[in-house]
Design a protein around this motif. Sequence first.
Motif, PDB file in Angstrom:
ATOM      1  N   PRO A 190       6.440  -0.519 -27.310  1.00 59.57           N
ATOM      2  CA  PRO A 190       6.298  -1.588 -26.302  1.00 59.57           C
ATOM      3  C   PRO A 190       6.185  -1.065 -24.878  1.00 59.57           C
ATOM      4  N   GLU A 191       6.938  -0.017 -24.551  1.00 55.27           N
ATOM      5  CA  GLU A 191       6.881   0.512 -23.187  1.00 55.27           C
ATOM      6  C   GLU A 191       5.488   1.055 -22.859  1.00 55.27           C
ATOM      7  N   VAL A 192       4.879   1.752 -23.825  1.00 60.73           N
ATOM      8  CA  VAL A 192       3.538   2.297 -23.589  1.00 60.73           C
ATOM      9  C   VAL A 192       2.516   1.176 -23.500  1.00 60.73           C
ATOM     10  N   ARG A 193       2.664   0.147 -24.330  1.00 58.17           N
ATOM     11  CA  ARG A 193       1.758  -1.000 -24.242  1.00 58.17           C
ATOM     12  C   ARG A 193       1.880  -1.678 -22.874  1.00 58.17           C
ATOM     13  N   SER A 194       3.098  -1.749 -22.360  1.00 61.52           N
ATOM     14  CA  SER A 194       3.297  -2.349 -21.037  1.00 61.52           C
ATOM     15  C   SER A 194       2.584  -1.539 -19.961  1.00 61.52           C
ATOM     16  N   VAL A 195       2.653  -0.205 -20.062  1.00 63.69           N
ATOM     17  CA  VAL A 195       1.958   0.640 -19.082  1.00 63.69           C
ATOM     18  C   VAL A 195       0.449   0.452 -19.191  1.00 63.69           C
ATOM     19  N   ALA A 196      -0.070   0.336 -20.426  1.00 59.68           N
ATOM     20  CA  ALA A 196      -1.511   0.128 -20.605  1.00 59.68           C
ATOM     21  C   ALA A 196      -1.963  -1.184 -19.978  1.00 59.68           C
ATOM     22  N   LEU A 197      -1.192  -2.244 -20.192  1.00 60.98           N
ATOM     23  CA  LEU A 197      -1.543  -3.525 -19.592  1.00 60.98           C
ATOM     24  C   LEU A 197      -1.498  -3.454 -18.064  1.00 60.98           C
ATOM     25  N   ALA A 198      -0.490  -2.748 -17.541  1.00 58.49           N
ATOM     26  CA  ALA A 198      -0.399  -2.598 -16.081  1.00 58.49           C
ATOM     27  C   ALA A 198      -1.582  -1.807 -15.533  1.00 58.49           C
ATOM     28  N   LEU A 199      -2.005  -0.768 -16.256  1.00 58.86           N
ATOM     29  CA  LEU A 199      -3.149   0.027 -15.816  1.00 58.86           C
ATOM     30  C   LEU A 199      -4.427  -0.808 -15.841  1.00 58.86           C
ATOM     31  N   ASN A 200      -4.594  -1.619 -16.881  1.00 60.63           N
ATOM     32  CA  ASN A 200      -5.764  -2.496 -16.940  1.00 60.63           C
ATOM     33  C   ASN A 200      -5.752  -3.505 -15.793  1.00 60.63           C
ATOM     34  N   HIS A 201      -4.567  -4.016 -15.489  1.00 64.12           N
ATOM     35  CA  HIS A 201      -4.462  -4.949 -14.360  1.00 64.12           C
ATOM     36  C   HIS A 201      -4.821  -4.264 -13.047  1.00 64.12           C
ATOM     37  N   LEU A 202      -4.366  -3.024 -12.884  1.00 66.19           N
ATOM     38  CA  LEU A 202      -4.683  -2.269 -11.679  1.00 66.19           C
ATOM     39  C   LEU A 202      -6.184  -2.030 -11.573  1.00 66.19           C
ATOM     40  N   ALA A 203      -6.827  -1.674 -12.715  1.00 62.89           N
ATOM     41  CA  ALA A 203      -8.269  -1.448 -12.687  1.00 62.89           C
ATOM     42  C   ALA A 203      -9.006  -2.725 -12.303  1.00 62.89           C
ATOM     43  N   GLY A 204      -8.574  -3.856 -12.853  1.00 63.37           N
ATOM     44  CA  GLY A 204      -9.199  -5.116 -12.478  1.00 63.37           C
ATOM     45  C   GLY A 204      -9.016  -5.443 -11.008  1.00 63.37           C
ATOM     46  N   ARG A 205      -7.826  -5.153 -10.500  1.00 69.47           N
ATOM     47  CA  ARG A 205      -7.557  -5.408  -9.083  1.00 69.47           C
ATOM     48  C   ARG A 205      -8.430  -4.532  -8.186  1.00 69.47           C
ATOM     49  N   ILE A 206      -8.624  -3.275  -8.599  1.00 69.04           N
ATOM     50  CA  ILE A 206      -9.504  -2.388  -7.819  1.00 69.04           C
ATOM     51  C   ILE A 206     -10.920  -2.946  -7.802  1.00 69.04           C
ATOM     52  N   GLY A 207     -11.390  -3.431  -8.969  1.00 68.12           N
ATOM     53  CA  GLY A 207     -12.723  -4.023  -9.006  1.00 68.12           C
ATOM     54  C   GLY A 207     -12.840  -5.236  -8.096  1.00 68.12           C
ATOM     55  N   ASP A 208     -11.794  -6.057  -8.091  1.00 68.82           N
ATOM     56  CA  ASP A 208     -11.817  -7.232  -7.210  1.00 68.82           C
ATOM     57  C   ASP A 208     -11.875  -6.824  -5.735  1.00 68.82           C
ATOM     58  N   LEU A 209     -11.095  -5.802  -5.387  1.00 71.06           N
ATOM     59  CA  LEU A 209     -11.095  -5.342  -3.993  1.00 71.06           C
ATOM     60  C   LEU A 209     -12.455  -4.773  -3.588  1.00 71.06           C
ATOM     61  N   LEU A 210     -13.090  -4.029  -4.518  1.00 71.23           N
ATOM     62  CA  LEU A 210     -14.403  -3.478  -4.192  1.00 71.23           C
ATOM     63  C   LEU A 210     -15.451  -4.587  -4.062  1.00 71.23           C
ATOM     64  N   THR A 211     -15.313  -5.612  -4.909  1.00 73.70           N
ATOM     65  CA  THR A 211     -16.227  -6.756  -4.781  1.00 73.70           C
ATOM     66  C   THR A 211     -16.061  -7.423  -3.419  1.00 73.70           C
ATOM     67  N   ALA A 212     -14.800  -7.607  -3.005  1.00 72.22           N
ATOM     68  CA  ALA A 212     -14.550  -8.195  -1.689  1.00 72.22           C
ATOM     69  C   ALA A 212     -15.103  -7.305  -0.578  1.00 72.22           C
ATOM     70  N   GLU A 213     -14.969  -5.978  -0.751  1.00 65.78           N
ATOM     71  CA  GLU A 213     -15.511  -5.068   0.267  1.00 65.78           C
ATOM     72  C   GLU A 213     -17.033  -5.167   0.318  1.00 65.78           C
ATOM     73  N   ARG A 214     -17.665  -5.302  -0.865  1.00 63.88           N
ATOM     74  CA  ARG A 214     -19.125  -5.416  -0.898  1.00 63.88           C
ATOM     75  C   ARG A 214     -19.576  -6.682  -0.158  1.00 63.88           C
ATOM     76  N   GLU A 215     -18.849  -7.774  -0.371  1.00 63.98           N
ATOM     77  CA  GLU A 215     -19.188  -9.007   0.331  1.00 63.98           C
ATOM     78  C   GLU A 215     -18.972  -8.864   1.834  1.00 63.98           C
ATOM     79  N   SER A 216     -17.906  -8.142   2.203  1.00 67.02           N
ATOM     80  CA  SER A 216     -17.663  -7.920   3.637  1.00 67.02           C
ATOM     81  C   SER A 216     -18.760  -7.076   4.264  1.00 67.02           C
ATOM     82  N   VAL A 217     -19.263  -6.098   3.487  1.00 67.62           N
ATOM     83  CA  VAL A 217     -20.357  -5.260   4.002  1.00 67.62           C
ATOM     84  C   VAL A 217     -21.605  -6.100   4.228  1.00 67.62           C
ATOM     85  N   ALA A 218     -21.894  -7.001   3.261  1.00 70.38           N
ATOM     86  CA  ALA A 218     -23.067  -7.863   3.430  1.00 70.38           C
ATOM     87  C   ALA A 218     -22.909  -8.755   4.660  1.00 70.38           C
ATOM     88  N   ASP A 219     -21.705  -9.283   4.855  1.00 73.11           N
ATOM     89  CA  ASP A 219     -21.452 -10.125   6.017  1.00 73.11           C
ATOM     90  C   ASP A 219     -21.561  -9.321   7.305  1.00 73.11           C
TER      91      ASP A 219
END
Length: 412
Positions: A190-219
């Motif tokens: 369970p502890e390793v599964r929790s770390v995997a889920l947290a890492l996936n969440h972090l990767a998704g958050r990074i993607g969201d931030l880069l998307t926001a940065e891309r929109e800011s660049v266009a603006d």
Amino acid sequence: MRRWLALLVAATTSVVLIALLVPMALLIRAVAENGAMSRATGAAASVGVAAGTDDLPLAVERVELPVTVFLPGGRTLGAPAPRSEAVRLAATGRSVTAEAPGGREVLAAAQSPQGTVVTRVFVSEDELTRGVREAWGALAGLGLALVVLGILLADRLALAVTRPVDGLARVSHRLAGGDLEARAEPGGPPEVRSVALALNHLAGRIGDLLTAERESVADLSHRLRTPLTALRLDAESLRDPEEAARLGARVDALERAVSAIITGAHRRSAGRETCDAAAVVRERVRFWSVLAEDQGREVEVSVPGTALPVAVGAQDLAACVDALLGNVFAHTPDGAALSVRLGPRPEGVVLVVADHGPGFEPALLRRGDSGGGSTGLGLDIARRTAESSGGSLGVSRGPDGGAVVEVVLGTG
């Protein structure tokens, strides 16, 4: 981790088995000795029953163990044996067990019409330990099998933990290399599964931030180009042609700088690019060869004819090559030869730029440091380009004292 867990299980199992098998081995030996002594006592008793009768010789022959009968008057029957102190003690009518050379002797006294008959049964060491070695060997084999089984089970359990952890490490490296689509597969404890889920969440958050940065660049692009256009129109409306041309040139330079900044931001937000390193290096060396010919420099080029894909954009790699070759032309005297070599290696694609100039210290890799009065950013550009692809940059001196810059470019 697998090795340490296996060693821990092996040590623990060994301690438990020693605590269990050593008393069992001693018990087996005691049982074997008691059995041998019981057989000898029974044999002595059976011979003593026949004491004083004509069946005594037959009774002696039936006993498998060495038997000696001491008859009254000093005569003996059976296997020869000395009349020891234990025999004389038994002649007083007592049953005695005594140590003897090579084993033990069991003495039993019996009364006959002629007097006391002493029966001696000798039990050798081999008889006392019969079957003990075989039993100890079986116990040792069982203990070894249990240790091996414990190690195998521990290894299987360790795999259930290490495999998900290795997967997390691979996904982390892919994310660090710019692959934002990498995701970990939750598994293991369970502890390793929790770390995997947290890492996936972090990767998704990074993607969201880069998307926001891309929109800011266009603006940002839209906001900056509008006032630049207005400024250009104001410059063109000036009555003085020379002043209008001068301001127009500065507006053009400012627009080019803004465009370069926006383009760079677009590239960073869009993720990692790839290019053919051989084509880019070949094209940039061709560009610099004109200046090299004017300065009388001999240029040695070694670039393979096949494609060498690297995890760097073509513009970034071209800027890196320009920075390295620009350093050579700026900080070595005219006529100093240089070489450019590109080729594959196990760690990636390696670009080596060497010259026959005075060389420089590896400490100049620090951003802003320069030994020749420049800004010191050229090598830093090359270093950042290499590291962005997962590679590295190294500086050394050649055999003739010139500088050798080695850029390792990752392949993705």
